[in-house]
Scaffold this active site. Structure first.
Site, PDB file in Angstrom:
ATOM      1  N   ASN A   9       0.978  -1.143  -0.039  1.00  0.00           N
ATOM      2  CA  ASN A   9      -0.182   0.085  -0.024  1.00  0.00           C
ATOM      3  C   ASN A   9       0.760   1.259   0.033  1.00  0.00           C
ATOM      4  O   ASN A   9       1.432   1.624   1.003  1.00  0.00           O
ATOM      5  CB  ASN A   9      -0.801  -0.076   1.285  1.00  0.00           C
ATOM      6  CG  ASN A   9      -1.617   1.245   1.141  1.00  0.00           C
ATOM      7  OD1 ASN A   9      -1.702   1.966   0.574  1.00  0.00           O
ATOM      8  ND2 ASN A   9      -2.213   1.511   2.610  1.00  0.00           N
ATOM      9  N   TRP A  10       1.070   1.867  -1.378  1.00  0.00           N
ATOM     10  CA  TRP A  10       1.904   2.978  -1.321  1.00  0.00           C
ATOM     11  C   TRP A  10       1.452   4.241  -0.560  1.00  0.00           C
ATOM     12  O   TRP A  10       1.898   5.275  -0.617  1.00  0.00           O
ATOM     13  CB  TRP A  10       2.227   3.381  -2.647  1.00  0.00           C
ATOM     14  CG  TRP A  10       3.247   2.210  -3.277  1.00  0.00           C
ATOM     15  CD1 TRP A  10       3.946   1.305  -2.600  1.00  0.00           C
ATOM     16  CD2 TRP A  10       3.698   2.315  -4.688  1.00  0.00           C
ATOM     17  NE1 TRP A  10       4.838   0.683  -3.384  1.00  0.00           N
ATOM     18  CE2 TRP A  10       4.680   1.204  -4.648  1.00  0.00           C
ATOM     19  CE3 TRP A  10       3.385   2.834  -5.661  1.00  0.00           C
ATOM     20  CZ2 TRP A  10       5.500   0.907  -5.841  1.00  0.00           C
ATOM     21  CZ3 TRP A  10       4.126   2.589  -6.847  1.00  0.00           C
ATOM     22  CH2 TRP A  10       5.111   1.602  -6.979  1.00  0.00           C
ATOM     23  N   LYS A  11       0.197   4.294  -0.418  1.00  0.00           N
ATOM     24  CA  LYS A  11      -0.552   5.454   0.261  1.00  0.00           C
ATOM     25  C   LYS A  11      -0.129   6.633  -0.642  1.00  0.00           C
ATOM     26  O   LYS A  11      -0.041   6.361  -1.817  1.00  0.00           O
ATOM     27  CB  LYS A  11      -0.209   5.837   1.808  1.00  0.00           C
ATOM     28  CG  LYS A  11      -0.262   4.397   2.521  1.00  0.00           C
ATOM     29  CD  LYS A  11       0.024   4.562   4.027  1.00  0.00           C
ATOM     30  CE  LYS A  11      -0.250   3.257   4.696  1.00  0.00           C
ATOM     31  NZ  LYS A  11      -0.084   3.390   6.251  1.00  0.00           N
ATOM     32  N   HIS A  94      -9.590   1.094   4.888  1.00  0.00           N
ATOM     33  CA  HIS A  94      -8.110   1.381   5.447  1.00  0.00           C
ATOM     34  C   HIS A  94      -8.323   2.282   6.840  1.00  0.00           C
ATOM     35  O   HIS A  94      -9.336   3.263   6.607  1.00  0.00           O
ATOM     36  CB  HIS A  94      -7.153   2.029   4.410  1.00  0.00           C
ATOM     37  CG  HIS A  94      -5.789   1.762   5.083  1.00  0.00           C
ATOM     38  ND1 HIS A  94      -5.128   2.885   6.105  1.00  0.00           N
ATOM     39  CD2 HIS A  94      -4.874   1.247   5.016  1.00  0.00           C
ATOM     40  CE1 HIS A  94      -4.134   2.415   6.393  1.00  0.00           C
ATOM     41  NE2 HIS A  94      -3.653   1.448   5.879  1.00  0.00           N
ATOM     42  N   GLU A  96      -6.588   4.732   7.813  1.00  0.00           N
ATOM     43  CA  GLU A  96      -6.786   6.050   7.438  1.00  0.00           C
ATOM     44  C   GLU A  96      -7.912   6.688   6.927  1.00  0.00           C
ATOM     45  O   GLU A  96      -8.279   7.709   7.199  1.00  0.00           O
ATOM     46  CB  GLU A  96      -5.294   6.397   6.609  1.00  0.00           C
ATOM     47  CG  GLU A  96      -4.166   6.110   7.434  1.00  0.00           C
ATOM     48  CD  GLU A  96      -2.925   5.556   6.703  1.00  0.00           C
ATOM     49  OE1 GLU A  96      -3.105   5.581   5.594  1.00  0.00           O
ATOM     50  OE2 GLU A  96      -1.856   4.927   7.438  1.00  0.00           O
ATOM     51  N   GLU A 166      -5.371  -5.006  10.524  1.00  0.00           N
ATOM     52  CA  GLU A 166      -4.569  -4.000  10.755  1.00  0.00           C
ATOM     53  C   GLU A 166      -4.601  -3.381  12.038  1.00  0.00           C
ATOM     54  O   GLU A 166      -5.319  -2.351  12.039  1.00  0.00           O
ATOM     55  CB  GLU A 166      -4.378  -3.088   9.510  1.00  0.00           C
ATOM     56  CG  GLU A 166      -3.971  -3.777   8.187  1.00  0.00           C
ATOM     57  CD  GLU A 166      -3.319  -2.678   7.298  1.00  0.00           C
ATOM     58  OE1 GLU A 166      -2.314  -2.645   6.820  1.00  0.00           O
ATOM     59  OE2 GLU A 166      -4.015  -1.556   7.095  1.00  0.00           O
ATOM     60  N   GLY A 172       2.665   2.232  10.546  1.00  0.00           N
ATOM     61  CA  GLY A 172       3.493   3.109  10.511  1.00  0.00           C
ATOM     62  C   GLY A 172       4.300   3.520  11.820  1.00  0.00           C
ATOM     63  O   GLY A 172       4.806   4.709  11.807  1.00  0.00           O
ATOM     64  N   SER A 212       3.358  -2.329  10.085  1.00  0.00           N
ATOM     65  CA  SER A 212       4.847  -2.112  10.277  1.00  0.00           C
ATOM     66  C   SER A 212       5.389  -3.791   9.881  1.00  0.00           C
ATOM     67  O   SER A 212       6.567  -4.002  10.341  1.00  0.00           O
ATOM     68  CB  SER A 212       5.120  -1.918  11.664  1.00  0.00           C
ATOM     69  OG  SER A 212       4.872  -0.364  11.961  1.00  0.00           O
ATOM     70  N   GLY A 233       2.851  -1.073   4.106  1.00  0.00           N
ATOM     71  CA  GLY A 233       3.130   0.260   4.042  1.00  0.00           C
ATOM     72  C   GLY A 233       4.419   0.839   3.520  1.00  0.00           C
ATOM     73  O   GLY A 233       4.936   0.548   2.491  1.00  0.00           O
ATOM     74  N   GLY A 234       5.042   1.225   4.634  1.00  0.00           N
ATOM     75  CA  GLY A 234       6.507   1.915   4.413  1.00  0.00           C
ATOM     76  C   GLY A 234       7.394   0.788   3.718  1.00  0.00           C
ATOM     77  O   GLY A 234       7.951   1.450   2.740  1.00  0.00           O
TER      78      GLY A 234
HETATM   79  P1  PGA Z   1       2.961   0.396   7.636  1.00  0.00           P
HETATM   80  O1  PGA Z   1       1.461   0.512   6.860  1.00  0.00           O
HETATM   81  O2  PGA Z   1       3.410  -0.996   7.014  1.00  0.00           O
HETATM   82  O3  PGA Z   1       3.577   1.206   7.006  1.00  0.00           O
HETATM   83  O4  PGA Z   1       2.583   0.173   8.892  1.00  0.00           O
HETATM   84  C1  PGA Z   1       0.534  -0.637   6.699  1.00  0.00           C
HETATM   85  C2  PGA Z   1      -0.749  -0.034   6.142  1.00  0.00           C
HETATM   86  O5  PGA Z   1      -1.238   1.042   6.494  1.00  0.00           O
HETATM   87  O6  PGA Z   1      -1.458  -0.711   5.288  1.00  0.00           O
END
Ligand code: PGA
Length: 248
Positions: A9-11, A94, A96, A166, A172, A212, A233-234
């Site tokens: 997930n590149w956000k 998600h 967010e 999640e 994050g 993470s 994500g990251g």
């Molecule tokens: P993260 O994000 O791996 O940076 O914690 C995961 C996500 O929000 O899908």
């Protein structure tokens, strides 16, 4: 047998040219990978990303969609638009989006139904806050998210959905849930799905862990009984790291 899915997930990161460069770099690193590989760039990158990934084993997904077919919804993107450019998956709900864009369990359910209508594979997110974990309401809370998200979805369609567990406190933050913590919730989600449908259906639904995930913990997480991959994500923004996760 559920196949492991490594989803990035590149956000809100990467421009179209950066997305293409990253996909070109990743292609070689994940060629021959036995797990499924998915990347979810921003809307403006999707067309270029689908073209860049053509002929490789990388699938492309969106990070959101609207629940209506079309109409006066300024700034929104429809399932049909995603399908026409070759997008195959879509992240829905998600944390967010729930937190910053007022998505609710009901809109999440409407989006899952809409995605399935257009044969997009939903990656349906759920997860508790740190307070909910400390208050010991994690299982009840996630079960309520799952029950609403799967409302009015047939057994056959349910098996097309990918669930992503999640925990919000792990996203994050660098704080990965332990593999036991992650697995016990994924297992409970599967039991909840078995209650809604039946065991066979639940056993066919892929459940990912996200929060993470990094190159060092992925293999251990993916080896757990009820974890079928990761939503990353990251670490998905670093081709070397993400390729290790994809091959985990
Ligand atoms: P993260 O994000 O791996 O940076 O914690 C995961 C996500 O929000 O899908």
């Amino acid at each position: 047998m559920r196949k492991i899915l490594a989803a990035g997930n590149w956000k809100m990161n990467n421009t179209p040219s950066q997305a293409v460069a990253m996909i070109n770099e990743l292609k070689g690193k994940v060629a021959g990978c036995k797990n499924d590989v998915l990347l979810c760039p921003t809307f403006v990158c999707l067309d270029a990303a689908v073209k860049a990934a053509e002929g490789s084993n990388i699938k492309i997904g969106a990070q959101n969609l609207h629940f209506e077919d079309k109409g006066a919804y300024t700034g929104e993107i429809s399932a049909q638009m995603l399908r026409e450019i070759g997008v195959e998956y879509v992240i829905i709900g998600h944390s967010e989006r729930r937190e910053y864009f007022a998505e609710t369990d009901d809109t999440v359910n409407a989006k899952v139904i809409q995605a399935l209508k257009y044969e997009l594979i939903p990656v349906l997110c759920c997860g508790e806050t740190l307070k909910q974990r400390e208050d010991k309401v994690t299982f009840d809370f996630i079960r309520s998210q799952i029950k609403i998200a799967f409302r009015n979805i047939s057994k056959e369609d349910a098996t097309k959905i990918v669930v992503a567990y999640e925990p919000i406190w792990a996203i994050g933050t660098g704080k990965v849930a332990t593999s036991e913590q992650a697995n016990e919730v994924c297992k409970d989600i599967r039991e909840c799905l078995a209650g809604i449908y039946d065991k066979e259906t639940a056993d066919n639904i892929r459940i990912l862990y996200g929060g993470s995930v990094n190159k060092d913990c992925a293999a251990e997480l993916f080896a757990m009984s009820d974890i079928d991959g990761g939503l990353v994500g990251g670490a998905s923004l670093k081709p070397d790291d993400f390729s290790i996760i994809c091959n985990a």
